[in-house]
Structures are given as C-alpha cells and as structure tokens.
Write a protein that holds these residues in place. Sequence first.
Motif, PDB file in Angstrom:
ATOM      1  N   THR A 122      16.177  14.496   0.653  1.00  0.00           N
ATOM      2  CA  THR A 122      17.176  14.466  -0.048  1.00  0.00           C
ATOM      3  C   THR A 122      17.925  13.289  -0.342  1.00  0.00           C
ATOM      4  N   VAL A 123      17.121  12.245  -0.008  1.00  0.00           N
ATOM      5  CA  VAL A 123      17.668  10.937   0.043  1.00  0.00           C
ATOM      6  C   VAL A 123      17.325  10.063  -1.572  1.00  0.00           C
ATOM      7  N   PRO A 124      18.021   9.700  -2.284  1.00  0.00           N
ATOM      8  CA  PRO A 124      17.479   9.372  -3.583  1.00  0.00           C
ATOM      9  C   PRO A 124      16.624   8.065  -3.580  1.00  0.00           C
ATOM     10  N   VAL A 125      15.845   8.109  -4.543  1.00  0.00           N
ATOM     11  CA  VAL A 125      14.845   6.753  -4.676  1.00  0.00           C
ATOM     12  C   VAL A 125      15.027   6.019  -5.926  1.00  0.00           C
ATOM     13  N   LEU A 126      15.316   4.950  -6.168  1.00  0.00           N
ATOM     14  CA  LEU A 126      15.404   4.055  -7.357  1.00  0.00           C
ATOM     15  C   LEU A 126      14.198   3.148  -7.446  1.00  0.00           C
ATOM     16  N   SER A 127      12.992   3.624  -7.837  1.00  0.00           N
ATOM     17  CA  SER A 127      11.946   2.965  -7.844  1.00  0.00           C
ATOM     18  C   SER A 127      11.882   1.443  -8.884  1.00  0.00           C
ATOM     19  N   PHE A 128      11.075   0.699  -8.586  1.00  0.00           N
ATOM     20  CA  PHE A 128      10.992  -0.272  -9.681  1.00  0.00           C
ATOM     21  C   PHE A 128       9.809   0.010 -10.669  1.00  0.00           C
ATOM     22  N   SER A 129       9.109   0.866 -10.444  1.00  0.00           N
ATOM     23  CA  SER A 129       8.026   1.136 -11.333  1.00  0.00           C
ATOM     24  C   SER A 129       8.207   1.581 -12.697  1.00  0.00           C
ATOM     25  N   ASN A 130       7.470   1.432 -14.040  1.00  0.00           N
ATOM     26  CA  ASN A 130       7.533   1.590 -15.156  1.00  0.00           C
ATOM     27  C   ASN A 130       6.707   2.649 -15.533  1.00  0.00           C
TER      28      ASN A 130
ATOM     29  N   TYR B  98       5.436  -0.174  -7.004  1.00  0.00           N
ATOM     30  CA  TYR B  98       4.262   0.328  -7.923  1.00  0.00           C
ATOM     31  C   TYR B  98       4.486   1.718  -7.870  1.00  0.00           C
ATOM     32  N   GLY B  99       4.220   2.383  -8.943  1.00  0.00           N
ATOM     33  CA  GLY B  99       4.135   3.622  -9.035  1.00  0.00           C
ATOM     34  C   GLY B  99       3.307   4.497  -8.097  1.00  0.00           C
ATOM     35  N   VAL B 100       2.216   4.190  -7.622  1.00  0.00           N
ATOM     36  CA  VAL B 100       1.556   4.803  -6.913  1.00  0.00           C
ATOM     37  C   VAL B 100       1.939   4.872  -5.474  1.00  0.00           C
ATOM     38  N   ASP B 101       2.889   3.819  -5.124  1.00  0.00           N
ATOM     39  CA  ASP B 101       3.788   3.710  -3.899  1.00  0.00           C
ATOM     40  C   ASP B 101       4.881   4.816  -3.719  1.00  0.00           C
TER      41      ASP B 101
ATOM     42  N   ALA C 154       6.351   6.407 -16.153  1.00  0.00           N
ATOM     43  CA  ALA C 154       7.285   7.537 -16.331  1.00  0.00           C
ATOM     44  C   ALA C 154       7.075   9.085 -15.712  1.00  0.00           C
ATOM     45  N   THR C 155       5.761   8.978 -14.887  1.00  0.00           N
ATOM     46  CA  THR C 155       5.429  10.115 -14.304  1.00  0.00           C
ATOM     47  C   THR C 155       5.915  10.119 -12.782  1.00  0.00           C
ATOM     48  N   VAL C 156       6.567   8.967 -12.426  1.00  0.00           N
ATOM     49  CA  VAL C 156       6.991   8.855 -11.121  1.00  0.00           C
ATOM     50  C   VAL C 156       8.292   9.517 -10.935  1.00  0.00           C
ATOM     51  N   ALA C 157       8.998   9.629 -12.067  1.00  0.00           N
ATOM     52  CA  ALA C 157      10.435  10.386 -12.192  1.00  0.00           C
ATOM     53  C   ALA C 157      10.237  11.772 -11.566  1.00  0.00           C
TER      54      ALA C 157
ATOM     55  N   THR D 129       0.895  -1.196   0.022  1.00  0.00           N
ATOM     56  CA  THR D 129       0.014   0.062  -0.124  1.00  0.00           C
ATOM     57  C   THR D 129       0.793   1.330  -0.106  1.00  0.00           C
ATOM     58  N   PRO D 130       0.413   2.371  -0.505  1.00  0.00           N
ATOM     59  CA  PRO D 130       1.152   3.636  -0.523  1.00  0.00           C
ATOM     60  C   PRO D 130       1.378   4.103   1.206  1.00  0.00           C
ATOM     61  N   GLU D 131       0.641   3.669   2.082  1.00  0.00           N
ATOM     62  CA  GLU D 131       0.765   4.184   3.609  1.00  0.00           C
ATOM     63  C   GLU D 131       1.718   3.171   3.927  1.00  0.00           C
TER      64      GLU D 131
END
Length: 454
Positions: free
Chosen positions: A156-164, A143-146, A166-169, A119-121
């Motif tokens: 300031t901590v970078p995030v490398l998400s597994f989402s595909n 997931y993108g919503v998460d 593009a709007t998450v970037a 979940t996002p929460e």
Amino acid sequence: MSATTAAARTAATLLTLALLAGCASQPTVTAPPRAAQAPQQAPQPQAAQPQPEAAPVQAEAAPAPATVPADETVRVALLLPLSGKAASLGEAMQQAAQMALFDTADSHFQLLIRDTKSTPEGSVAAAQDALAAGATLLIGPVYGVDAKAVTPAAGTVPVLSFSNDATVADTHAPAGGTWVLGFQPQDQVARVVSYAASRGLTRLALLAPVGSNGDMVEQAMRDAAAKAGADVTRAARYQPTQKDVSDTIKRLSNFEQRHAQMAAARETAAAAKEGGKDGKPAAAVEDLSFQAILIAEGGQRLKEVAPLLPFFDIDPGPVRFLGTGQWDEPGIGREPALVGGWYASAAPDARQGFEKRFNDVYGQRPPRLATLAYDATALAAVLAKGHKAYVRENLTDPNGFAGIDGVFRLLPTGQVERGLSVLEVTKTGVTVVDPAPTSFTPAAAPAPSPNTGS
C-alpha cells in the motif's frame, strides 16, 4: 554574496511560481542551510504572481483527505543503483536528491537511501529494507524492470519510479500504486506535432526504429495529428541494428521515382529547345507528400541519420525536421541538417541554473535524469512540510507541482503529465519558440494506460 549563494538565489527565482489563490498559511519551519526554491504546488490556470524566496508550501484548495501530525517524522526511501553497472548514474541522482533535501526539507523529514545494486532482486531487497525502517513513500528505482519487481513488495506504499516505461504504471490497487516519472516520448511527440500543425505543417512523415519505443512514437504521432487536424502521410521504420538506413530514407522520399521524373523533365526541355520551341517541360515532378518529418532518434544515431535526409532530397529548408526530448543534448546544432529543427522538452532555463549549481557543488555536469531525483525528493518534502500524507488524493492533485523540469502532475493512470516547451535548434544551441505552460487546464477523464513502453 558568494557565487554559490547567487546561483542558489538565481535557481530560486527561476523556479518560483504562484500558489493557488487563497492558499492557507503554513507553519514557519527553519530550513537547513543553502535553502532555495524547490518544486511546490503549481498554480491554477490564472495569471501567476511571483512569491518571495521562501520554503515552498503546499496549496490548500480543499480539506486534505489525509494528514500526518506536525511533529511526526516522515520517512521516504530513495532507491538508487549505488553499485553495479549503473552506479555512476545512481550516485549523481543521490547527489541531486541531497540538494533537494537541503533546499526543502525540515527536521521531521528523513530520506532513507538504499542501494538497488542495479538489479531487480537488489531493488526488492532495498524496498523491503526501507519499508521495515518505516518508509511511507518509495522514490525509484531507475529502470522499468526494477520498478516492476518493487511494485508487489511495496503493497500500500506508493512508488514514484524514474522509469519511462509506460507499462510500469500500476494504480489499480485500492491504495498505493506506482507512477512513472521518466520523460515520456508520447507527451513530447504530442507537443511538437501540435505546434507544427498550428504553424501550418499538416502533412507529416515519421522516421523511427522498429520496436516498442518506435510503436509508441508512431501511435502518439497519429493521435496527435488527428487531434490537430493534420495527417501522417508517410511512415518509414528500420531495424535498430541496421547500420545503413539509406534505402529506408530513399523509399520514404520516393527518391527514385522523383529523380526519374526530373530526368524526363530535363529531356523534354532539351527536346523542346532543339526543336526551337520555348515552353515549359510537359513532365511534372511530384512534390514530397509531407511538410515536416519526425525523427525518433537521439545521440550518435541521430547524427548519423540526419545528414542522409538532405542527400535524398528531404531538405531542412522546405521540410521542417521534428524531434523528441532525445534531441535535448549539448552541441546538437553542430549537425547542420538539424539546425532549424523543432523538438519538445522541459523548459531549459531553470535546468541550466540547476546544472550550474550542481557543477559548483559536485564539480561535474549532472546527467539528464538528475532533475527527476531532485523534483521527486522535493515533492515528497513539500507534501511532508504541509503535513499531507502520501495518499493518492494528495499525490494526484490536479493542479500539479512546479519543479526544475517545469510544471508536472501525477495522473490517476500512473503516468506523469508535464508542461513542455518547443525548442528550435540553432548553430550555437537552442532557442524557445513556444514556452512551456506554467499551469494546467483541468484534468480530463482518465484514459486507458498505454500497452507498450520503452
């Protein structure tokens, strides 16, 4: 030599790529057991020289903009759905990350695994807990919503998400930022369209569902076609919930008009024969307006759609079928209409070695996203081993990294660029018809981030 050791060495050999010329030597660190080659700094565009099996090292093309002391513990968080609806996927990705941890990390690297609860929460709570524990890089969520929920909490901590998606970037902040590591359909479309055009297939058609993903594929196809000197002559879209797409395909092939022309041609020929004339029919039947068609589907839906194309005179002989990474699944050649089709995906050889090794260790075939968890974890370990901080300058090294899914680099836009192969579907599997690059050309100026995602 045991089977597991042999598999590990095979994987190591497949993943070995040359480092930058003149790479500075790195401190020797004793790796944990079962060491194998993992994502490392990708080479500059030049002839690759094989390296001996050893722990990967970070290439040094210029003084590092930020470093960490050699004896300082580096903490990286892995945010995965270990409970809830996606728990099985999360568990497999955790296992892949643990393989990378054993293969690449030294004693100063700690992987903090946190459950997002699907979940996002839960993702925000997991990120906050990891940050409180000292994480300087967040890998995940899936997931993108998460990922969108985690970005503000990351600061300031970078995030490398597994989402595909593009709007998450999000890399607009002075520090930190979120990158999208998932497999992007835009890159896959551009690669296969470019290759098709290079083989003389310059008149193209598209068959895709309505929606943001279909919009993304269509725009990527038109952009790639224009760049390659090709043209998208036909495009047909249908509702994702539409069970029968026959009418859509019929319109795409101009089926009724062409069959009426064929009927007229037969009547003309019959009349000429009855009149004692020996000539060709006067009526002409128009050809299809395209030489290749991109089918933006995968899985069961692809197997339902593909057989309809030949039924409406879009034959896989005269017309080349094209696809995206959604085609990258076992047994695709069992659908006769897809045999001979081309699609773009990561180079398969190294992944096959990884999949065998994963199966040997865990007793099951890994899901497709498992390689993302492996490569992201190994990338973090490689930077830590090179005493490089997780700052934007280091993460977006233009030379990129080499991993199980081939060479890849994080772009300043928050997207990921991958070196992809073009594969041809056969009755028994796939074969590579155009190999993936092993290095990148110099990065172009950043382009605006896409406005839609999937």
